[in-house]
Write an enzyme that holds these catalytic residues in place. Structure first.
Site, PDB file in Angstrom:
ATOM      1  N   ASN A 168      33.793  50.101  38.360  1.00  0.00           N
ATOM      2  CA  ASN A 168      34.622  50.385  39.530  1.00  0.00           C
ATOM      3  C   ASN A 168      34.678  51.891  39.817  1.00  0.00           C
ATOM      4  OD1 ASN A 168      35.123  47.652  39.560  1.00  0.00           O
ATOM      5  ND2 ASN A 168      37.140  47.811  38.607  1.00  0.00           N
ATOM      6  N   GLU A 228      30.219  45.564  42.028  1.00  0.00           N
ATOM      7  CA  GLU A 228      31.226  44.528  42.366  1.00  0.00           C
ATOM      8  C   GLU A 228      31.768  44.694  43.783  1.00  0.00           C
ATOM      9  OE1 GLU A 228      34.198  44.326  39.245  1.00  0.00           O
ATOM     10  OE2 GLU A 228      32.746  43.457  37.843  1.00  0.00           O
ATOM     11  N   GLU A 245      27.398  43.372  33.032  1.00  0.00           N
ATOM     12  CA  GLU A 245      28.709  43.503  32.374  1.00  0.00           C
ATOM     13  C   GLU A 245      29.055  42.144  31.779  1.00  0.00           C
ATOM     14  OE1 GLU A 245      32.104  45.255  34.383  1.00  0.00           O
ATOM     15  OE2 GLU A 245      30.765  46.582  35.519  1.00  0.00           O
TER      16      GLU A 245
HETATM   17  O1  AHR Z   1      34.350  47.130  32.491  1.00  0.00           O
HETATM   18  C1  AHR Z   1      35.574  47.285  33.150  1.00  0.00           C
HETATM   19  C2  AHR Z   1      35.486  46.959  34.637  1.00  0.00           C
HETATM   20  O2  AHR Z   1      35.255  45.584  34.800  1.00  0.00           O
HETATM   21  C3  AHR Z   1      34.368  47.605  35.426  1.00  0.00           C
HETATM   22  O3  AHR Z   1      34.703  48.872  35.887  1.00  0.00           O
HETATM   23  C4  AHR Z   1      34.202  46.676  36.586  1.00  0.00           C
HETATM   24  O4  AHR Z   1      32.897  46.702  37.103  1.00  0.00           O
HETATM   25  C5  AHR Z   1      34.624  45.329  36.043  1.00  0.00           C
HETATM   26  O5  AHR Z   1      35.506  44.688  36.883  1.00  0.00           O
END
Ligand code: AHR
Length: 509
Positions: free
Chosen positions: A77, A178, A297
């Protein structure tokens, strides 16, 4: 003497039943400017173990031992509000900014050159993300120029002036992060994001044609737009991008540990649905290209404990989501890795999120020690030994009933074969919470007899046991002595309840 199992799971391991090749990029991780992942995580100039660049050598040693070969940066984010230009040039001139994603103060003391220098010294392939939230095509193509053009242009000459003569040569680039999530700075629709990603990607490739591009899929499979988002984004970007991203975090909810232990089933369905959607777009476009996936992720994250960024005080280097992982969490992480391996034909990249402190397998205290969380061990051992070709195995045996996924096999497993050496690696999780589980694997078609080199297990009489600063080695892999190959060429092992195992075999000479 090992207690006898209540049930036995059976499978056949045959070198002709292949699923795909293990791309070393499956063992990726993630460093975000979030909490203490960068500052007092990998980087802490005042620490006694800091190197001449201000990075912690104790943490660097653990990163090496973890066996990750790829690292995504700088978010997450965070990237959706990041001005990468703030993080280059003399450190004393860099601005302090509010990071909107985590409501933190970003000092910009670590930026593109520092991070990429660290990655290079660590032998890590970087995977960079560009900001498609508050910025766009121009900032993205300028960053590629800064990183990858040898010299003779404004941005590449600035890199040289800033002290990095040779180009960083970053091949992998994420087009935003995202962008389907309402929490994301610059959150938008699939059509708008897809169009921007295609244009940004095109401009970035005009700067450096050798780069590979990742488009944002959904933030998780529970998003209301899941499926439709992937379809539309791929419709807009299919010819420009090489990968579509997936993100997923798992946690135990409402005391439902059985479902949590079966999180791999959820990840499995998620991957299958994204593959189906990508192949639908491929068919509609009559394209010959098969879209690969980047699961950039994934992890266990007790997200329900996070108060949300708006509740956070505006601070520098706050302690954010420093989850302490248990034996159960380690079994789930190991099982998620197996799921990724079983999709090696389509999942080419995967990043455990994140690397240090922030839901990381490594913890580090400011001015203090660093240690391995329980989840460190299945990751490190899988990365070290699960190499080569993934073999297809069907399990039959005891099942565990789960509220969320229905009945699942008590045994979760994946097998790899290193075709050069003949080494076989069998990974196994016993999802049963009470009973030992027997494992019997028939070894067929190998042309030589195998012997067990080693069986290591992560298990504990307390499935909530964890490693802490006071007890950093409470949970470590233990050897299991009785595992063997029988005269009938069957691998025979006993797996304790809630455990993760790696069993290594090699041909007898
Ligand atoms: O890894 C933590 C957060 O989780 C990241 O910043 C985001 O991409 C996801 O929502």
């Amino acid at each position: 003497m090992t207690e006898q199992p209540a049930g036995t799971a059976r499978l056949t391991i045959d070198p002709d039943f292949t699923l795909g090749t293990v791309d070393p990029r499956l063992y990726g991780t993630f460093v975000e400017h979030m909490g203490r992942c960068v500052y007092t995580g990998i980087h802490e100039p005042a620490h006694a173990e800091a190197d001449e660049h201000g990075f912690r050598s104790d943490v660097a040693g653990l990163v090496r031992e973890l066996g990750t070969g790829l690292v995504r940066y700088p978010g997450g984010n965070f990237v959706s509000g990041y001005h990468w230009e703030d993080g280059i040039g003399p450190a004393e001139d860099r601005p302090r900014r509010i990071d909107l994603a985590w409501r933190s103060i970003e000092t910009n003391q670590v930026g593109t050159d520092e991070f990429l220098g660290w990655a290079r010294r660590q032998d890590l392939e970087p995977m960079m993300a560009v900001n498609l939230g508050t910025r766009g095509i121009d900032a993205a193509r300028a960053l590629v120029e800064y990183c990858n053009v040898p010299g003779g242009t404004a941005w590449s000459d600035l890199r040289i002036k800033n002290g990095t003569r040779d180009p960083h040569g970053v091949r992998l680039w994420c087009l935003g992060n995202e962008m389907d999530g309402p929490w994301q700075t610059g959150h938008t629709t699939a059509t708008q994001y897809g169009q921007l990603a295609a244009q940004a990607g095109k401009a970035m490739r005009q700067v450096d044609p050798s780069i590979e591009l990742v488009a944002c899929g959904s933030s998780n499979a529970e998003m209301a737009t899941f499926g439709e988002w992937e379809r539309e984004v791929l419709h807009q970007t299919y010819d420009e991008v090489d990968y579509l991203s997936l993100h997923a975090y798992y946690e135990e909810k409402d005391g439902d540990r059985a479902s949590f232990l079966a999180s791999g089933a959820r990840m499995d369905a998620y991957i299958a649905n994204v593959v189906a959607t990508a192949d639908h777009v491929r068919a509609v476009r009559r394209s010959r290209k098969r879209m690969l996936l980047s699961f950039d992720e994934w992890n266990v994250w007790y997200q329900s404990r996070f108060p949300g960024e708006r509740a956070l005080p505006l601070e520098e280097t706050p302690r954010l989501i420093e989850d302490t992982y248990s034996v159960t969490d380690a079994a789930v992480v190991g099982s998620l890795l197996m799921t990724l391996l079983r999709h090696a034909d389509r999942v080419a990249i995967a990043c455990l999120a994140q690397l240090v402190n922030v839901i990381g397998p490594i913890r580090a205290e400011p001015g203090g020690p660093s240690w391995r969380q329980t989840t460190f061990h299945p990751f490190a051992l899988t990365a070290r030994y699960a190499r080569g070709t993934v073999l297809r195995t069907e399990v039959s045996g005891p099942v565990v009933e789960t509220r969320r996924h229905g009945p699942v096999q008590a045994l979760d497993t994946a097998t790899t074969l290193d075709e050069e050496t003949g080494a076989l690696t069998v990974l196994a999780v016993n999802r049963d919470q009470q009973e030992n589980l027997g494992l019997r694997a028939a070894l067929r078609g190998f042309g030589s007899r195998y012997r067990v080199v080693e069986h290591l297990v992560i298990a504990d009489s307390d499935p909530d046991a964890a490693n802490t600063e006071a007890q950093p080695d409470r949970v470590t892999p233990r050897p299991v002595p009785d595992t063997r190959v029988t005269g009938e060429d069957e691998l025979e092992a006993v797996l304790p309840p809630v455990s993760w195992s790696v069993i290594r075999l090699e041909p007898e000479s």
